[in-house]
Motif scaffolding. Structure first.
Motif, PDB file in Angstrom:
ATOM      1  N   PRO A 162       0.941  -1.309   0.005  1.00  0.00           N
ATOM      2  CA  PRO A 162       0.152  -0.044  -0.033  1.00  0.00           C
ATOM      3  C   PRO A 162       0.770   1.415   0.075  1.00  0.00           C
ATOM      4  O   PRO A 162       1.978   1.180   0.306  1.00  0.00           O
ATOM      5  CB  PRO A 162      -0.711  -0.163   1.403  1.00  0.00           C
ATOM      6  CG  PRO A 162       0.139  -0.776   2.138  1.00  0.00           C
ATOM      7  CD  PRO A 162       1.020  -1.876   1.413  1.00  0.00           C
ATOM      8  N   SER A 163       0.170   2.441  -0.583  1.00  0.00           N
ATOM      9  CA  SER A 163       0.871   3.632  -0.194  1.00  0.00           C
ATOM     10  C   SER A 163       1.211   4.084   1.208  1.00  0.00           C
ATOM     11  O   SER A 163       0.649   3.660   1.964  1.00  0.00           O
ATOM     12  CB  SER A 163      -0.070   4.958  -0.883  1.00  0.00           C
ATOM     13  OG  SER A 163      -0.383   4.597  -2.192  1.00  0.00           O
ATOM     14  N   ASN A 164       2.036   4.996   1.242  1.00  0.00           N
ATOM     15  CA  ASN A 164       2.571   5.567   2.810  1.00  0.00           C
ATOM     16  C   ASN A 164       1.688   6.562   3.125  1.00  0.00           C
ATOM     17  O   ASN A 164       1.595   7.075   4.345  1.00  0.00           O
ATOM     18  CB  ASN A 164       4.046   5.748   2.565  1.00  0.00           C
ATOM     19  CG  ASN A 164       4.976   4.702   2.635  1.00  0.00           C
ATOM     20  OD1 ASN A 164       4.812   3.812   3.627  1.00  0.00           O
ATOM     21  ND2 ASN A 164       6.108   4.968   2.065  1.00  0.00           N
ATOM     22  N   MET A 165       0.951   7.123   2.170  1.00  0.00           N
ATOM     23  CA  MET A 165      -0.152   8.156   2.432  1.00  0.00           C
ATOM     24  C   MET A 165       0.596   9.161   2.969  1.00  0.00           C
ATOM     25  O   MET A 165       0.515   9.814   4.226  1.00  0.00           O
ATOM     26  CB  MET A 165      -1.222   7.796   3.334  1.00  0.00           C
ATOM     27  CG  MET A 165      -2.076   6.458   2.678  1.00  0.00           C
ATOM     28  SD  MET A 165      -2.806   6.924   1.110  1.00  0.00           S
ATOM     29  CE  MET A 165      -4.392   7.516   1.641  1.00  0.00           C
ATOM     30  N   LEU A 166       1.500  10.157   2.247  1.00  0.00           N
ATOM     31  CA  LEU A 166       2.323  11.379   2.573  1.00  0.00           C
ATOM     32  C   LEU A 166       1.132  12.231   3.128  1.00  0.00           C
ATOM     33  O   LEU A 166       0.159  12.133   2.852  1.00  0.00           O
ATOM     34  CB  LEU A 166       2.808  11.829   1.309  1.00  0.00           C
ATOM     35  CG  LEU A 166       3.673  13.140   1.109  1.00  0.00           C
ATOM     36  CD1 LEU A 166       4.974  12.880   2.312  1.00  0.00           C
ATOM     37  CD2 LEU A 166       4.009  13.593   0.065  1.00  0.00           C
ATOM     38  N   LYS A 191       4.323  20.072   0.885  1.00  0.00           N
ATOM     39  CA  LYS A 191       4.635  20.876  -0.382  1.00  0.00           C
ATOM     40  C   LYS A 191       5.616  19.744  -1.480  1.00  0.00           C
ATOM     41  O   LYS A 191       6.400  19.031  -0.772  1.00  0.00           O
ATOM     42  CB  LYS A 191       5.585  21.952  -0.043  1.00  0.00           C
ATOM     43  CG  LYS A 191       6.088  22.740  -1.109  1.00  0.00           C
ATOM     44  CD  LYS A 191       5.541  23.766  -1.754  1.00  0.00           C
ATOM     45  CE  LYS A 191       5.941  24.724  -2.746  1.00  0.00           C
ATOM     46  NZ  LYS A 191       5.155  25.604  -3.142  1.00  0.00           N
ATOM     47  N   ALA A 192       5.064  19.761  -2.558  1.00  0.00           N
ATOM     48  CA  ALA A 192       6.055  18.810  -3.459  1.00  0.00           C
ATOM     49  C   ALA A 192       7.240  18.759  -3.574  1.00  0.00           C
ATOM     50  O   ALA A 192       7.850  19.934  -3.522  1.00  0.00           O
ATOM     51  CB  ALA A 192       5.174  19.106  -4.848  1.00  0.00           C
ATOM     52  N   PRO A 193       7.918  17.799  -3.104  1.00  0.00           N
ATOM     53  CA  PRO A 193       9.569  17.972  -3.535  1.00  0.00           C
ATOM     54  C   PRO A 193       9.921  18.249  -4.906  1.00  0.00           C
ATOM     55  O   PRO A 193       9.473  17.600  -5.870  1.00  0.00           O
ATOM     56  CB  PRO A 193      10.048  16.493  -2.844  1.00  0.00           C
ATOM     57  CG  PRO A 193       9.062  16.068  -2.197  1.00  0.00           C
ATOM     58  CD  PRO A 193       7.683  16.399  -2.698  1.00  0.00           C
ATOM     59  N   ASP A 194      11.064  19.145  -5.134  1.00  0.00           N
ATOM     60  CA  ASP A 194      11.354  19.512  -6.092  1.00  0.00           C
ATOM     61  C   ASP A 194      12.154  18.293  -6.887  1.00  0.00           C
ATOM     62  O   ASP A 194      12.793  17.645  -6.245  1.00  0.00           O
ATOM     63  CB  ASP A 194      12.187  20.932  -6.206  1.00  0.00           C
ATOM     64  CG  ASP A 194      12.093  21.700  -7.509  1.00  0.00           C
ATOM     65  OD1 ASP A 194      11.235  21.151  -8.417  1.00  0.00           O
ATOM     66  OD2 ASP A 194      12.552  22.640  -7.648  1.00  0.00           O
ATOM     67  N   ALA A 221      11.666  11.128  -1.652  1.00  0.00           N
ATOM     68  CA  ALA A 221      11.397  12.348  -1.127  1.00  0.00           C
ATOM     69  C   ALA A 221       9.735  12.205  -1.003  1.00  0.00           C
ATOM     70  O   ALA A 221       9.077  13.102  -0.107  1.00  0.00           O
ATOM     71  CB  ALA A 221      11.968  13.388  -1.913  1.00  0.00           C
ATOM     72  N   TYR A 222       9.100  11.619  -1.822  1.00  0.00           N
ATOM     73  CA  TYR A 222       7.823  11.726  -1.786  1.00  0.00           C
ATOM     74  C   TYR A 222       7.082  10.344  -0.966  1.00  0.00           C
ATOM     75  O   TYR A 222       5.978  10.093  -0.998  1.00  0.00           O
ATOM     76  CB  TYR A 222       7.306  11.327  -3.252  1.00  0.00           C
ATOM     77  CG  TYR A 222       7.307  12.675  -3.989  1.00  0.00           C
ATOM     78  CD1 TYR A 222       5.960  13.311  -4.568  1.00  0.00           C
ATOM     79  CD2 TYR A 222       8.370  13.240  -4.685  1.00  0.00           C
ATOM     80  CE1 TYR A 222       5.978  14.418  -5.142  1.00  0.00           C
ATOM     81  CE2 TYR A 222       8.423  14.224  -5.625  1.00  0.00           C
ATOM     82  CZ  TYR A 222       7.221  15.077  -5.821  1.00  0.00           C
ATOM     83  OH  TYR A 222       7.331  16.227  -6.318  1.00  0.00           O
ATOM     84  N   GLN A 275      16.871   7.102  -7.069  1.00  0.00           N
ATOM     85  CA  GLN A 275      15.590   6.952  -6.068  1.00  0.00           C
ATOM     86  C   GLN A 275      15.442   7.982  -5.110  1.00  0.00           C
ATOM     87  O   GLN A 275      14.601   7.682  -4.290  1.00  0.00           O
ATOM     88  CB  GLN A 275      15.743   5.375  -5.609  1.00  0.00           C
ATOM     89  CG  GLN A 275      16.064   4.148  -6.593  1.00  0.00           C
ATOM     90  CD  GLN A 275      15.916   2.971  -5.996  1.00  0.00           C
ATOM     91  OE1 GLN A 275      16.673   2.750  -5.029  1.00  0.00           O
ATOM     92  NE2 GLN A 275      15.075   2.080  -6.644  1.00  0.00           N
ATOM     93  N   ASP A 276      16.136   8.830  -5.150  1.00  0.00           N
ATOM     94  CA  ASP A 276      16.016  10.165  -3.984  1.00  0.00           C
ATOM     95  C   ASP A 276      14.610  10.701  -4.386  1.00  0.00           C
ATOM     96  O   ASP A 276      14.022  11.187  -2.968  1.00  0.00           O
ATOM     97  CB  ASP A 276      17.139  11.083  -4.343  1.00  0.00           C
ATOM     98  CG  ASP A 276      18.309  10.658  -4.122  1.00  0.00           C
ATOM     99  OD1 ASP A 276      18.651   9.527  -3.324  1.00  0.00           O
ATOM    100  OD2 ASP A 276      19.447  11.369  -4.443  1.00  0.00           O
ATOM    101  N   ILE A 277      14.003  10.715  -5.352  1.00  0.00           N
ATOM    102  CA  ILE A 277      12.776  11.533  -5.589  1.00  0.00           C
ATOM    103  C   ILE A 277      11.671  10.647  -5.112  1.00  0.00           C
ATOM    104  O   ILE A 277      10.803  11.177  -4.216  1.00  0.00           O
ATOM    105  CB  ILE A 277      12.549  11.830  -6.973  1.00  0.00           C
ATOM    106  CG1 ILE A 277      13.855  12.768  -7.661  1.00  0.00           C
ATOM    107  CG2 ILE A 277      11.200  12.425  -7.372  1.00  0.00           C
ATOM    108  CD1 ILE A 277      13.943  13.893  -6.740  1.00  0.00           C
ATOM    109  N   ALA A 278      11.698   9.372  -5.507  1.00  0.00           N
ATOM    110  CA  ALA A 278      10.934   8.389  -4.695  1.00  0.00           C
ATOM    111  C   ALA A 278      10.704   8.265  -3.112  1.00  0.00           C
ATOM    112  O   ALA A 278       9.624   8.301  -2.468  1.00  0.00           O
ATOM    113  CB  ALA A 278      11.069   6.809  -5.103  1.00  0.00           C
TER     114      ALA A 278
END
Length: 186
Positions: free
Chosen positions: A5-9, A14-17, A116-117, A111-114
Motif C-alpha cells: 500500500p501507499s505510505n499516504m504522505l 509541499k511537493a519535493p522539487d 522524497a515523496y 531513487q532520491d525522488i521516490a
C-alpha cells in the motif's frame, strides 16, 4: 504478486522539487517546468508491474481529458534497473510509445525522488494544487488485477473535478496498492 500500500504522505505537504530526465523526449525537466497551472498529478509507475499495466489505459484517458483543463500529469519510474532491466530508460521510452503516454515518463536513477515523496508502490498517485501542496494521495479507483471491478479512475477523477470546481476534496482517501518500488541494495 506483492500487494504494497501507499505510505499516504501527509496532506498539505509541499511537493519535493526534482530535475529528472524524460525518457520520451530525452530532455531533463524540473517540477517547476512541468507543473500544471491548476494542479499536478505525479504518479510513480513502472513498465512491468501488473497493477500499472492494468490501469495504463485509464491513465492515458485521464491525462488526455484533464491536461487540456490545466492539470499536468507526470510519470516517474524509480525502480532498480540492475535487478529489473525491463524498467530501464530505453525500455521506458518504448513502453511510453506503445501505451501512447501523453505525459513525460521520467527516470529517477538515484531513487532520491521516490524517497522524497515517500512512494512505496507502483502505481502511487499524488495530486498537488496550483501551489504544489498535496491535496490527494491514494488509489486510482477500487479496481485491481483480477478483482473484476471496472477501471473508472473515479477516486482520481473526483479529486481532479473538485479542484476544477473549487470544491473541497474528501479527506477520506484510500491508499493505492501495487507492487513495491524495487529499491536498490545500498
Amino acid at each position: 504478486m506483492a500487494r504494497t500500500p501507499s505510505n499516504m504522505l501527509a496532506l498539505n505537504t509541499k511537493a519535493p522539487d526534482f530535475s529528472l530526465p524524460d525518457t520520451i523526449s530525452d530532455k531533463t525537466y524540473t517540477l517547476q517546468e512541468l507543473k500544471g497551472h491548476k494542479a499536478t498529478l505525479i504518479m510513480f509507475i513502472c513498465n512491468h508491474c501488473p497493477f500499472v499495466i492494468h490501469v495504463n489505459p485509464q491513465l492515458v484517458q485521464l491525462a488526455n481529458e484533464y491536461q487540456q483543463k490545466g492539470i499536468s500529469f507526470i510519470a516517474i519510474s524509480s525502480n532498480d534497473i540492475e535487478n529489473y532491466p525491463q524498467d530501464s530508460p530505453d525500455k521506458m521510452k518504448l513502453h511510453a510509445k506503445e501505451n501512447s503516454y501523453p505525459f513525460p515518463y521520467l527516470y529517477d536513477k538515484t531513487q532520491d525522488i521516490a524517497k522524497a515523496y515517500k512512494a512505496a508502490c507502483t502505481p502511487d498517485f499524488y495530486i498537488f494544487n496550483h501551489d504544489l501542496h498535496l491535496v490527494y494521495r491514494g488509489q486510482l479507483d477500487d479496481s485491481r488485477p483480477g478483482n473484476g471491478i471496472l477501471i473508472t479512475g473515479n477516486d482520481i477523477r473526483n479529486a481532479l473535478d473538485n479542484i476544477l470546481n473549487n470544491t473541497p476534496i474528501s479527506k477520506h482517501q484510500k491508499p493505492s496498492i501495487g507492487c513495491n518500488i524495487k529499491w536498490k541494495n545500498n
